[in-house]
Enzyme design. Structure first.
Site: not given
Ligand code: NDP
Length: 234
Positions: A154, A158
Protein backbone atom coordinates in the site's frame (compact mmCIF):
# COMPACT_ATOMS: atom_id res chain seq x y z
CA UNK A 1 -17.81 22.88 -12.63
CA UNK A 2 -18.14 19.23 -13.70
CA UNK A 3 -16.32 16.82 -11.40
CA UNK A 4 -15.82 13.07 -11.34
CA UNK A 5 -14.89 11.31 -8.10
CA UNK A 6 -13.76 7.68 -8.26
CA UNK A 7 -14.63 5.39 -5.34
CA UNK A 8 -17.40 7.81 -4.44
CA UNK A 9 -19.66 5.32 -2.73
CA UNK A 10 -17.98 5.38 0.67
CA UNK A 11 -15.54 7.06 3.04
CA UNK A 12 -13.56 10.08 1.88
CA UNK A 13 -14.84 9.85 -1.72
CA UNK A 14 -18.47 10.08 -0.64
CA UNK A 15 -17.69 13.12 1.51
CA UNK A 16 -15.79 14.80 -1.35
CA UNK A 17 -18.83 14.19 -3.53
CA UNK A 18 -21.22 15.58 -0.93
CA UNK A 19 -19.15 18.75 -0.39
CA UNK A 20 -18.70 19.41 -4.11
CA UNK A 21 -22.45 19.07 -4.71
CA UNK A 22 -23.09 21.44 -1.79
CA UNK A 23 -20.65 23.91 -3.38
CA UNK A 24 -22.86 23.91 -6.47
CA UNK A 25 -20.88 21.65 -8.80
CA UNK A 26 -22.18 18.87 -11.05
CA UNK A 27 -20.61 15.71 -9.69
CA UNK A 28 -20.36 12.21 -11.11
CA UNK A 29 -20.24 9.76 -8.20
CA UNK A 30 -18.25 6.93 -9.77
CA UNK A 31 -18.41 3.50 -8.15
CA UNK A 32 -17.56 -0.01 -9.28
CA UNK A 33 -20.73 -1.45 -7.78
CA UNK A 34 -23.86 -0.02 -9.48
CA UNK A 35 -26.10 -0.41 -6.43
CA UNK A 36 -23.65 1.14 -3.97
CA UNK A 37 -22.98 3.91 -6.47
CA UNK A 38 -26.67 4.67 -6.99
CA UNK A 39 -27.26 4.80 -3.24
CA UNK A 40 -24.34 7.21 -2.68
CA UNK A 41 -25.40 9.40 -5.60
CA UNK A 42 -28.96 9.58 -4.26
CA UNK A 43 -27.68 10.43 -0.78
CA UNK A 44 -25.29 13.17 -1.94
CA UNK A 45 -27.22 14.63 -4.89
CA UNK A 46 -24.63 13.50 -7.44
CA UNK A 47 -25.02 11.65 -10.75
CA UNK A 48 -24.30 7.92 -10.52
CA UNK A 49 -21.62 6.48 -12.81
CA UNK A 50 -20.39 2.89 -12.93
CA UNK A 51 -16.59 2.86 -13.01
CA UNK A 52 -14.18 0.12 -12.01
CA UNK A 53 -10.74 1.69 -12.27
CA UNK A 54 -9.14 -1.70 -12.97
CA UNK A 55 -11.41 -2.48 -15.94
CA UNK A 56 -10.59 -0.86 -19.29
CA UNK A 57 -14.10 -1.49 -20.69
CA UNK A 58 -15.72 0.07 -17.65
CA UNK A 59 -13.44 3.10 -18.02
CA UNK A 60 -14.24 3.43 -21.72
CA UNK A 61 -17.98 3.27 -21.03
CA UNK A 62 -17.65 5.99 -18.37
CA UNK A 63 -15.74 8.24 -20.77
CA UNK A 64 -18.60 7.84 -23.26
CA UNK A 65 -21.14 9.08 -20.70
CA UNK A 66 -19.22 12.11 -19.41
CA UNK A 67 -19.25 14.85 -22.04
CA UNK A 68 -17.79 17.63 -19.90
CA UNK A 69 -15.17 17.39 -17.16
CA UNK A 70 -13.19 20.03 -15.29
CA UNK A 71 -11.96 18.04 -12.32
CA UNK A 72 -10.96 14.40 -11.88
CA UNK A 73 -10.57 13.19 -8.30
CA UNK A 74 -8.64 9.91 -8.27
CA UNK A 75 -9.84 8.69 -4.89
CA UNK A 76 -10.50 4.96 -5.35
CA UNK A 77 -7.95 2.93 -3.44
CA UNK A 78 -7.45 -0.32 -1.58
CA UNK A 79 -5.24 -1.35 1.32
CA UNK A 80 -3.13 -4.42 1.94
CA UNK A 81 -2.82 -6.63 5.03
CA UNK A 82 0.04 -4.62 6.49
CA UNK A 83 2.76 -6.90 5.16
CA UNK A 84 6.48 -6.23 5.62
CA UNK A 85 8.36 -6.25 2.29
CA UNK A 86 9.85 -9.66 3.13
CA UNK A 87 6.37 -11.14 3.60
CA UNK A 88 4.99 -9.66 0.44
CA UNK A 89 4.07 -11.82 -2.52
CA UNK A 90 3.96 -10.33 -5.97
CA UNK A 91 0.25 -11.14 -6.35
CA UNK A 92 -0.54 -8.82 -3.43
CA UNK A 93 1.74 -6.16 -4.84
CA UNK A 94 0.10 -6.44 -8.27
CA UNK A 95 -3.42 -6.35 -6.82
CA UNK A 96 -2.75 -3.19 -4.80
CA UNK A 97 -0.89 -1.44 -7.63
CA UNK A 98 -3.64 -2.43 -10.07
CA UNK A 99 -6.07 -0.13 -8.26
CA UNK A 100 -3.86 2.48 -6.59
CA UNK A 101 -1.38 3.08 -9.43
CA UNK A 102 -2.37 1.48 -12.75
CA UNK A 103 -6.03 2.42 -12.18
CA UNK A 104 -5.12 6.07 -11.72
CA UNK A 105 -3.06 6.13 -14.92
CA UNK A 106 -5.76 4.33 -16.92
CA UNK A 107 -8.57 6.61 -15.70
CA UNK A 108 -6.51 9.80 -16.02
CA UNK A 109 -5.36 9.04 -19.55
CA UNK A 110 -8.86 8.03 -20.62
CA UNK A 111 -10.34 11.32 -19.38
CA UNK A 112 -7.46 13.57 -20.54
CA UNK A 113 -9.10 14.49 -23.87
CA UNK A 114 -12.26 15.57 -21.99
CA UNK A 115 -10.26 17.45 -19.33
CA UNK A 116 -8.26 19.22 -22.05
CA UNK A 117 -11.49 20.86 -23.27
CA UNK A 118 -11.96 22.49 -19.84
CA UNK A 119 -10.87 26.08 -19.18
CA UNK A 120 -9.65 25.11 -15.66
CA UNK A 121 -8.64 21.44 -15.64
CA UNK A 122 -7.73 19.97 -12.25
CA UNK A 123 -6.64 16.50 -11.13
CA UNK A 124 -6.61 15.59 -7.44
CA UNK A 125 -4.89 12.33 -6.48
CA UNK A 126 -5.84 11.00 -3.06
CA UNK A 127 -2.51 9.71 -1.84
CA UNK A 128 -1.36 9.01 1.72
CA UNK A 129 1.12 10.43 4.19
CA UNK A 130 2.35 6.85 4.60
CA UNK A 131 3.67 7.07 1.02
CA UNK A 132 5.88 10.04 1.91
CA UNK A 133 9.52 9.02 1.87
CA UNK A 134 10.35 12.26 3.73
CA UNK A 135 8.00 11.40 6.58
CA UNK A 136 9.26 7.80 6.57
CA UNK A 137 12.93 8.70 6.87
CA UNK A 138 13.11 12.21 8.39
CA UNK A 139 14.46 13.29 11.79
CA UNK A 140 11.17 12.29 13.47
CA UNK A 141 10.05 9.53 11.14
CA UNK A 142 6.35 9.37 11.94
CA UNK A 143 5.90 6.71 9.28
CA UNK A 144 9.03 4.61 9.94
CA UNK A 145 7.67 1.13 9.24
CA UNK A 146 8.63 -0.04 12.75
CA UNK A 147 6.27 2.47 14.35
CA UNK A 148 4.00 3.61 11.54
CA UNK A 149 3.07 0.15 10.25
CA UNK A 150 4.60 -1.85 7.39
CA UNK A 151 1.96 -2.06 4.66
CA UNK A 152 4.73 -2.20 2.08
CA UNK A 153 2.45 -2.75 -0.92
CA UNK A 154 0.00 0.00 0.00
CA UNK A 155 2.61 2.53 1.05
CA UNK A 156 4.84 2.04 -1.97
CA UNK A 157 1.79 2.28 -4.23
CA UNK A 158 1.11 5.73 -2.80
CA UNK A 159 4.79 6.69 -3.27
CA UNK A 160 4.39 5.71 -6.92
CA UNK A 161 1.20 7.78 -7.10
CA UNK A 162 3.12 10.77 -5.74
CA UNK A 163 5.76 10.31 -8.46
CA UNK A 164 3.05 10.18 -11.11
CA UNK A 165 1.55 13.37 -9.68
CA UNK A 166 4.86 15.14 -10.36
CA UNK A 167 5.12 13.73 -13.87
CA UNK A 168 1.52 14.56 -14.84
CA UNK A 169 1.76 17.97 -13.15
CA UNK A 170 4.88 18.92 -15.05
CA UNK A 171 3.66 17.48 -18.35
CA UNK A 172 0.35 19.37 -18.17
CA UNK A 173 1.46 22.63 -16.52
CA UNK A 174 1.73 24.58 -19.76
CA UNK A 175 -1.88 23.61 -20.58
CA UNK A 176 -3.19 25.20 -17.37
CA UNK A 177 -3.76 21.96 -15.48
CA UNK A 178 -3.30 21.79 -11.70
CA UNK A 179 -2.34 18.25 -10.67
CA UNK A 180 -1.81 17.67 -6.95
CA UNK A 181 -1.72 14.87 -4.42
CA UNK A 182 -3.39 14.92 -1.02
CA UNK A 183 -2.38 13.21 2.23
CA UNK A 184 -5.83 12.98 3.83
CA UNK A 185 -4.69 11.94 7.33
CA UNK A 186 -5.97 8.89 9.18
CA UNK A 187 -9.76 8.69 8.67
CA UNK A 188 -12.41 6.37 9.98
CA UNK A 189 -13.49 4.53 6.80
CA UNK A 190 -13.74 0.97 5.48
CA UNK A 191 -10.11 1.07 4.29
CA UNK A 192 -8.42 -0.58 7.23
CA UNK A 193 -9.10 -1.57 10.82
CA UNK A 194 -6.64 0.93 12.26
CA UNK A 195 -8.24 3.78 10.33
CA UNK A 196 -11.70 2.66 11.41
CA UNK A 197 -10.59 2.61 15.05
CA UNK A 198 -8.36 5.69 15.29
CA UNK A 199 -9.31 7.81 12.31
CA UNK A 200 -10.79 11.29 12.31
CA UNK A 201 -13.83 12.30 10.31
CA UNK A 202 -13.59 11.81 6.51
CA UNK A 203 -15.23 15.21 5.95
CA UNK A 204 -12.12 17.06 7.14
CA UNK A 205 -10.00 15.28 4.51
CA UNK A 206 -12.69 15.83 1.89
CA UNK A 207 -12.59 19.60 2.49
CA UNK A 208 -8.88 19.57 1.58
CA UNK A 209 -9.61 17.67 -1.64
CA UNK A 210 -12.33 20.18 -2.50
CA UNK A 211 -9.83 23.04 -2.06
CA UNK A 212 -7.44 21.34 -4.52
CA UNK A 213 -10.33 20.72 -6.92
CA UNK A 214 -11.19 24.44 -6.92
CA UNK A 215 -7.64 25.84 -7.18
CA UNK A 216 -7.32 29.24 -8.82
CA UNK A 217 -5.18 29.65 -11.98
CA UNK A 218 -2.25 30.87 -9.86
CA UNK A 219 -2.52 27.86 -7.53
CA UNK A 220 0.18 25.22 -7.16
CA UNK A 221 0.68 22.20 -9.38
CA UNK A 222 2.76 19.01 -9.10
CA UNK A 223 2.52 19.35 -5.31
CA UNK A 224 1.81 17.12 -2.31
CA UNK A 225 -0.36 18.61 0.43
CA UNK A 226 -1.50 17.49 3.82
CA UNK A 227 -5.19 17.73 4.73
CA UNK A 228 -4.48 20.88 6.77
CA UNK A 229 -3.15 22.69 3.69
CA UNK A 230 0.53 22.45 4.59
CA UNK A 231 3.06 21.13 2.07
CA UNK A 232 3.86 17.44 2.65
CA UNK A 233 7.36 16.11 1.95
CA UNK A 234 7.71 13.71 -0.96
P1 NDP B 1 -13.00 3.38 1.56
O1 NDP B 1 -12.69 1.94 1.55
O2 NDP B 1 -14.18 3.86 2.32
O3 NDP B 1 -13.12 3.94 0.06
C1 NDP B 1 -12.39 3.41 -1.01
C2 NDP B 1 -13.24 3.52 -2.23
O4 NDP B 1 -12.51 3.03 -3.34
C3 NDP B 1 -14.52 2.66 -2.14
O5 NDP B 1 -15.59 3.40 -2.67
C4 NDP B 1 -14.17 1.48 -3.00
O6 NDP B 1 -15.30 0.85 -3.57
C5 NDP B 1 -13.35 2.18 -4.06
N1 NDP B 1 -12.63 1.23 -4.91
C6 NDP B 1 -11.78 0.25 -4.56
N2 NDP B 1 -11.37 -0.41 -5.65
C7 NDP B 1 -11.99 0.16 -6.72
C8 NDP B 1 -12.00 -0.08 -8.11
N3 NDP B 1 -11.28 -1.07 -8.66
N4 NDP B 1 -12.75 0.72 -8.90
C9 NDP B 1 -13.49 1.71 -8.38
N5 NDP B 1 -13.55 1.97 -7.07
C10 NDP B 1 -12.80 1.20 -6.25
O7 NDP B 1 -11.67 4.06 2.11
P2 NDP B 1 -11.21 5.60 2.16
O8 NDP B 1 -12.32 6.52 1.96
O9 NDP B 1 -10.39 5.71 3.37
O10 NDP B 1 -10.21 5.65 0.90
C11 NDP B 1 -10.25 6.69 -0.07
C12 NDP B 1 -8.84 7.05 -0.48
O11 NDP B 1 -8.17 7.65 0.64
C13 NDP B 1 -7.98 5.84 -0.87
O12 NDP B 1 -7.21 6.15 -2.02
C14 NDP B 1 -7.08 5.64 0.32
O13 NDP B 1 -5.87 5.02 0.00
C15 NDP B 1 -6.90 7.07 0.79
N6 NDP B 1 -6.44 7.20 2.17
C16 NDP B 1 -7.25 6.89 3.24
C17 NDP B 1 -6.80 7.03 4.53
C18 NDP B 1 -7.65 6.68 5.73
O14 NDP B 1 -7.15 6.79 6.86
N7 NDP B 1 -8.89 6.28 5.56
C19 NDP B 1 -5.46 7.54 4.83
C20 NDP B 1 -4.67 7.82 3.66
C21 NDP B 1 -5.16 7.68 2.39
P3 NDP B 1 -16.01 -0.45 -2.88
O15 NDP B 1 -16.91 0.10 -1.80
O16 NDP B 1 -16.74 -1.06 -4.02
O17 NDP B 1 -14.92 -1.32 -2.33
Amino acid sequence: MHVLVTGANSGIGKEITRQLVTAGHTVWAAARDPERGRAAAAETGARPLVLDVTDERSIAAAVERVAELDVLVNNAGIGDRGEQPADLDTDTLRRVYETNVFGVVAVTNAFLPTLRRSARPRIVNISSGTGSLGWSTGPNPQFDHRTGGAAAAYRSSKTALNALTVHYGQMLAAEGFKVNALAPGLRATNLNARAAELGGVPGEAAAAAVRLAQLAPDGPTAGFFSWDGTVAPW
